[in-house]
Each structure stands twice: as C-alpha cells, then as structure tokens.
Design a protein around this motif. Structure first.
Motif, PDB file in Angstrom:
ATOM      1  N   MET A  66      32.720 -10.268   0.538  1.00 23.19           N
ATOM      2  CA  MET A  66      32.124 -10.933   1.692  1.00 23.19           C
ATOM      3  C   MET A  66      30.824 -10.200   2.011  1.00 23.19           C
ATOM      4  SD  MET A  66      35.531 -11.523   4.026  1.00 23.19           S
ATOM      5  CE  MET A  66      36.481 -10.159   3.322  1.00 23.19           C
ATOM      6  N   ILE A  67      29.709 -10.925   2.012  1.00 26.74           N
ATOM      7  CA  ILE A  67      28.393 -10.330   2.230  1.00 26.74           C
ATOM      8  C   ILE A  67      27.803 -10.894   3.513  1.00 26.74           C
ATOM      9  CG2 ILE A  67      26.055 -10.063   1.298  1.00 26.74           C
ATOM     10  CD1 ILE A  67      27.231 -10.283  -1.490  1.00 26.74           C
ATOM     11  N   TRP A  68      27.165 -10.022   4.298  1.00 21.11           N
ATOM     12  CA  TRP A  68      26.531 -10.453   5.535  1.00 21.11           C
ATOM     13  C   TRP A  68      25.273  -9.637   5.772  1.00 21.11           C
ATOM     14  CZ3 TRP A  68      26.464  -6.232   8.803  1.00 21.11           C
ATOM     15  CH2 TRP A  68      27.442  -5.259   8.596  1.00 21.11           C
ATOM     16  N   ARG A  90      31.918 -16.472   0.614  1.00 28.87           N
ATOM     17  CA  ARG A  90      33.189 -15.747   0.549  1.00 28.87           C
ATOM     18  C   ARG A  90      33.723 -15.437   1.953  1.00 28.87           C
ATOM     19  NH1 ARG A  90      35.684 -15.572  -4.544  1.00 28.87           N
ATOM     20  NH2 ARG A  90      34.051 -15.490  -6.118  1.00 28.87           N
ATOM     21  N   TRP A  91      32.810 -15.162   2.886  1.00 27.24           N
ATOM     22  CA  TRP A  91      33.215 -14.883   4.270  1.00 27.24           C
ATOM     23  C   TRP A  91      33.925 -16.093   4.862  1.00 27.24           C
ATOM     24  CZ3 TRP A  91      33.575 -11.274   8.103  1.00 27.24           C
ATOM     25  CH2 TRP A  91      33.644 -11.740   9.414  1.00 27.24           C
ATOM     26  N   TYR A  92      33.299 -17.256   4.701  1.00 26.35           N
ATOM     27  CA  TYR A  92      33.882 -18.463   5.290  1.00 26.35           C
ATOM     28  C   TYR A  92      35.153 -18.882   4.554  1.00 26.35           C
ATOM     29  CZ  TYR A  92      29.508 -18.749   7.870  1.00 26.35           C
ATOM     30  OH  TYR A  92      28.456 -18.473   8.696  1.00 26.35           O
ATOM     31  N   PRO A 123      34.285 -22.297  10.774  1.00 27.80           N
ATOM     32  CA  PRO A 123      33.120 -23.136  10.460  1.00 27.80           C
ATOM     33  C   PRO A 123      31.864 -22.289  10.254  1.00 27.80           C
ATOM     34  CG  PRO A 123      34.315 -23.994  12.368  1.00 27.80           C
ATOM     35  CD  PRO A 123      34.878 -22.637  12.090  1.00 27.80           C
ATOM     36  N   ALA A 124      30.973 -22.788   9.407  1.00 27.69           N
ATOM     37  CA  ALA A 124      29.717 -22.080   9.132  1.00 27.69           C
ATOM     38  C   ALA A 124      28.932 -21.906  10.431  1.00 27.69           C
ATOM     39  CB  ALA A 124      28.882 -22.854   8.110  1.00 27.69           C
ATOM     40  N   GLY A 125      28.416 -20.686  10.637  1.00 31.40           N
ATOM     41  CA  GLY A 125      27.618 -20.389  11.812  1.00 31.40           C
ATOM     42  C   GLY A 125      28.403 -19.979  13.037  1.00 31.40           C
TER      43      GLY A 125
END
Length: 464
Positions: A159-161, A175-177, A183-185
């Motif tokens: 998971m990358i941020w 991968r995070w979602y 939901p995205a965002g």
C-alpha cells in the motif's frame, strides 16, 4: 525567399536586391514550382500580381491547404496599382490568406523592409511550432511517466501513499483501496487515522506529528481495518522528499501487511511461555506423582516400579503430543495422551464422546489445556483426593442451523473450590489460547462443588 516574376527582369532585380540585403532567394519559374517550395517550407514568397493568373494556381492552392495548422505562409504581392488588379487576381490574393500588397513602382528600402517583416513573421511561426512540439513532448513524457508510476505503484504488493509537506494525504494506490475496501478519496486529508484500531489511533497521530515536526522518518506498527471488517497488523513507513536546500517537498510512505508475521511471533512467544510453564508443571507433577506413589505404596520396590511406570506413561504422552503437531489426529487420542500421566488405579476419569478428527494445532492446544487442568486438579482439586472424580465429555450440537462442538471438563468429590484472587498464566492459556485455536469460546467456572471448564466452537474449528 521564393520569387516568381515571369515578366522582364523583375525576378533578377528582386533576387539581386535580396542578396544585397543578406536574404537568400530562389527564383521560381511557375506556380507549380512555388507550390513545391511551399511544401518544402520556404520562408516567404515574393510574387507579382500577373503571376497569380498563370497556370498552376490550383496546385498552389492545394499546397497551401495541406500546410499544418501552425503554418501561415506570408506572400508579398507586387501590383501595378490598385486600379489595375483584375477580379481574378483579387480572388487569388484572397486565397493566399497572409498577403501583403505593394504597389509598383516602389523603393528598394520599402521592399526589403516588407520582406524582412514577412520573414520575421515566418520565423515566429517556426519558433511557436517548436515550443508547441516541446510542450507536446513534455506532455507525452509526463503522461508516460505518470503511467509508469501508476503501473509500478499498483503492481507492487504494497500500500503506497503520499502527502503534502504539511502531512495532508492526497494519494493512495489501488492496493490501499483494495485492502481497506473504502471508496476512492474517502481517506484523504486526516481521515486515514480513522482506519486504525481505536487503541492505536493516538499513538499513530503522535508518531506522525513528531515526524512532521522534525522531518525524521516515520515508522510504526498498528492495526488497520481490513475490508472484511477485521483489523490486521500493518507496518507503516514514510520518508520525506527534500529539495537541494533541505526543504521537505512531499512525504512518501508505504503500508506492509505483517499480520501473519505478527501473529506467528505472538504464537511463538505464547508457545515459549507454554513450554516454560509446561516444564515447570511437569516437574511439579513428577513431584506430586512421586509423593502420592510413595504414600500409597507398601514397599520401596513397589513404589519404584509404580514411579517408573508412570514416568514412562508421561514420556509416551509427550511423544504422542509431538506426533500430533505434525498431522491430523483423533480427539480421543489427544485426550488420552494428555491424561495418561495423571491416571491411577483409583479410576478418577470418565471419558465419553465421538472419536472426531482434530487438527494438529488444535490437538496440541487441547492436550496442553487438559494437562493444565489435570495438574491443577492433582494439586488442589478432585485428583488430589481418593474419591475425587473428573468427567470429560464432548458432543456435536445444532444451534440455529449451525453445528457446534461442545467440550466439558467437570470435577466432583474434591475439596471445596474457591476462585483465585488473581488469574495466572495457566488460566489465561486455557481460556484464551484454546478458544483462539478453535475459533470459539472457552470458560472456567469455579463452582464450590468442583471446577468446570467448557469449550464451544464451530465444528469446522476442530480442523482449521
């Protein structure tokens, strides 16, 4: 500069004037040749009015129409006077689009000035085209770079941020979602902290604020809510990206699912504790066994034989316990292995239940729990007196359409039972570890008439 002046010496004079002014010129013999020069991206065209009516006008029109959008070729048209232009010549000039009309006779300076202006305009067109191509190239490169980044960021099993310098989260990879299922965002800004286990949120905030204030790398282990609704252990890390002056431009971070490793480490620590406790209990049990054997034996010879026999049974139980950790076994065998060292001639145990298959780790957990219960019973409970009894039974029950495994240990005939003032390792191991291995619920009840222990779990929990 292309020149088309088919009458007299106009073309030669114009060429000479341009060369004297430092402007390269080529003389064309027809509109067809001018059209070819247009296709070759000539700088500008000097043409006489009468030449516009010659053959090849259609070829010139097609060449101009085929020019790219940025190209607007300038024409300088030499006319004999405004009143002398024919309708056809006027239409031809309109077709040229970017045309400057000069009336003859004219001064050389005026001609050179007009031609320089036309060439300057043409040069600016090329410069504008070059800038446009550079912008388009950068746009393509940026698109390719973004595509590569997204491909890499979404391909790796991480998971990358990333965040702005102030810590505002504005990017998460797929991968995070996929892991969180949100939901995205929805976790932009500071909403990410709400995804952590409530017990970990404040710690995560403090560690993150410390990194933002000091610029130190961020590293922490916390429990992150999975899309299934459960919490999984995750390792969070982040590094700042700085400019040449050391100013933080962005933070880039990763989250690594370490749940299996964390659980394995916890189980390893639990197992070490269990092993340490088991060794102590084994030694205590040997002491109790020897003491009871000596107390009831009629002679030392009889006592020695009984002690050797019981220690042999204990060793055999350990062997069966180790074998049970490597393959599926039967529950009856696991129970017998646990109770063998505690059996005596008095017949303290009553065991009933179907011979069900049981997984190796469940067999190990059950054997250790029964060993713990039996050891405590030998010290303080039903097995510490001659008339004490222990009833062990298990069955399969159906509740609300689900098959459940129910196991019970019940003591009777022993000393009165009192609840302990504090819960030791043994009690926690029996209730927590055993319940965890079976995926069910376990309970110890300190009834004055005798200790009771029960385990209820889904039937599939026996072989998970």
């Amino acid at each position: 500069m292309a020149i088309l002046a088919p009458r007299g010496r106009d073309s030669e004079v114009a060429r000479q004037v341009l060369e004297n002014a430092g402007i390269a010129a080529v003389v064309a013999s027809s509109l067809h040749q001018v059209a070819e020069l247009v296709e070759a991206r000539v700088g500008a065209v000097l043409i006489t009015e009468e030449a516009l009516n010659g053959p090849g006008s259609e070829a010139l029109h097609q060449a101009l129409a085929a020019q790219p959008a940025w190209s607007d070729l300038p024409f300088v048209v030499l006319a004999n006077g405004a009143n002398s232009r024919s309708d056809a010549a006027t239409r031809r000039m309109d077709d040229l689009g970017n045309a400057i009309l000069l009336s003859r006779p004219l001064h050389t300076e005026e001609l050179v000035r007009s031609l320089r202006s036309a060439l300057k305009a043409r040069r600016r067109q090329h410069e504008a085209r070059k800038r446009l191509e550079e912008l388009q190239l950068r746009e393509v490169q940026l698109f390719e770079s973004e595509a590569k980044f997204q491909a890499i960021a979404n391909f790796v099993d991480q998971m990358i941020w990333s965040t702005r310098p102030d810590g505002y989260h504005d990017y998460y990879n797929d991968r995070w979602y996929a892991f969180t299922g949100v939901p995205a965002g929805s976790t932009d800004g500071v909403a990410w902290n709400g995804m952590f286990h409530p017990q970990d949120q404040e710690m995560a905030w403090q560690r993150w604020r410390h990194s933002l204030e000091t610029g130190e790398p961020y590293e922490i282990e916390y429990r992150l809510r999975h899309r299934s609704g459960t919490y999984r252990w995750v390792l969070g890390r982040a590094q700042p990206l700085r400019d040449k002056n050391g100013t933080i431009l962005r933070w880039y971070g990763t989250c690594t699912d370490i749940h299996e490793i964390k659980i394995a480490e916890e189980q390893r620590q639990l197992m070490l504790g269990e092993m340490n406790h088991r060794v102590k209990n084994t030694l205590a049990m040997v002491n109790v066994m020897v003491s009871q054997t000596l107390r009831h034996a009629d002679s030392l010879t009889e006592a020695r034989a009984a002690i050797q026999s019981r220690i042999g049974m204990m060793a055999d139980a350990h062997d069966r316990l180790i074998n049970a950790t490597w393959s599926e076994t039967r529950i009856t065998e696991a129970v017998e292995a646990a109770l063998a060292p505690h059996r005596s001639e008095e017949g303290h145990f009553t065991i009933t239940g179907p011979d069900l298959p049981i997984g190796s780790k469940q067999a190990l957990a059950l054997t250790m729990a029964l060993h713990e219960l039996a050891t405590n019973a030998s010290k303080y409970g039903a097995l510490s007196v001659f008339k004490g009894k222990v009833r062990i039974e298990w069955s399969i029950e159906k509740r609300q359409g689900q098959e459940l495994f129910h196991f019970e240990w019940r003591e009777s005939g022993g000393p009165p039972v009192e609840a302990p003032t504090r819960r030791g390792f043994g009690s926690r191991m029996i209730e927590q570890a055993l319940a965890g291995y079976f995926g069910g619920e376990a309970e110890l009840v300190y009834d004055s008439a005798g200790l009771r222990f029960s385990l209820t779990a889904p039937l599939e929990g026996l072989t998970l």
